[in-house]
Every structure is written in C-alpha cells, then in structure tokens.
Scaffold this motif. Structure first.
Motif, PDB file in Angstrom:
ATOM      1  N   LEU A   1       8.360   6.224   1.929  1.00 14.31           N
ATOM      2  CA  LEU A   1       7.524   5.889   0.776  1.00 14.31           C
ATOM      3  C   LEU A   1       6.987   7.160   0.129  1.00 14.31           C
ATOM      4  CD1 LEU A   1       6.186   3.739  -0.986  1.00 14.31           C
ATOM      5  CD2 LEU A   1       4.348   3.611   0.702  1.00 14.31           C
TER       6      LEU A   1
ATOM      7  N   TRP B   1       9.719  -0.492   1.599  1.00 15.58           N
ATOM      8  CA  TRP B   1       8.667  -1.344   1.025  1.00 15.58           C
ATOM      9  C   TRP B   1       8.694  -2.735   1.662  1.00 15.58           C
ATOM     10  CZ3 TRP B   1       4.778  -0.205  -2.362  1.00 15.58           C
ATOM     11  CH2 TRP B   1       4.052  -1.289  -2.849  1.00 15.58           C
TER      12      TRP B   1
ATOM     13  N   TYR C   1       0.609   2.774  -1.125  1.00 12.95           N
ATOM     14  CA  TYR C   1       1.213   3.472  -2.264  1.00 12.95           C
ATOM     15  C   TYR C   1       0.151   4.251  -3.038  1.00 12.95           C
ATOM     16  CZ  TYR C   1       3.027   4.065  -6.990  1.00 12.95           C
ATOM     17  OH  TYR C   1       3.373   4.581  -8.219  1.00 12.95           O
TER      18      TYR C   1
END
Length: 79
Positions: A26, A45, A66
């Motif tokens: 990520l 994800w 995030y």
C-alpha cells in the motif's frame, strides 16, 4: 472495471502473517501516486479489507490506513 479474483483461499492466520507486506505494498502504491480507485482494485487493499472486516479491533479500515500512510509519506517528503 473488473473485480479482483483470487484462486487461493487464505486463512485469517495467513492474512495476519502477511499484514506487514500488505502495508508495504500500500505504501508503494501511494508513493507511486496511484489514485485511490486504482489502489482499491489492488490485492493488498482487498486483503486489508478482509482483515479489518474479520478483526476490526486489531486492523484499521484500509481507508484510514491509506490516509495515515499518505500523510506520513507527505511529511517525510517535506524534509
């Protein structure tokens, strides 16, 4: 847009063991300036979502993760 499909069924234990790897992936996607829509289609994800869904007290919502990682990377690039 196509939905990600997975041929291997992972246990929660295997997902937990790979959590640092998903966070690293990520972070790389954010560093590469991928859009949130592109990131939401990634394998990492989907696996982070699965962990959060199954163990919400231990694992953050991928959206929160995030935002946290994006702020962290932005702060590092300022210095």
């Amino acid at each position: 847009m196509s939905q990600a499909t997975f041929s291997i069924s992972l246990t929660i234990g295997k997902l937990e063991a790979s959590y640092p790897l998903y966070c690293k992936a990520l972070r790389i996607l954010i560093r590469e300036e991928k859009t949130i829509q592109e990131i939401q289609r990634s394998v990492c994800w989907h696996r982070l979502e699965k962990l959060h869904h199954c163990l919400p007290r231990q694992y953050k919502d991928p959206n929160q993760l995030y935002l946290h990682l994006k702020r962290e990377l932005r702060a590092r690039s300022v210095f």
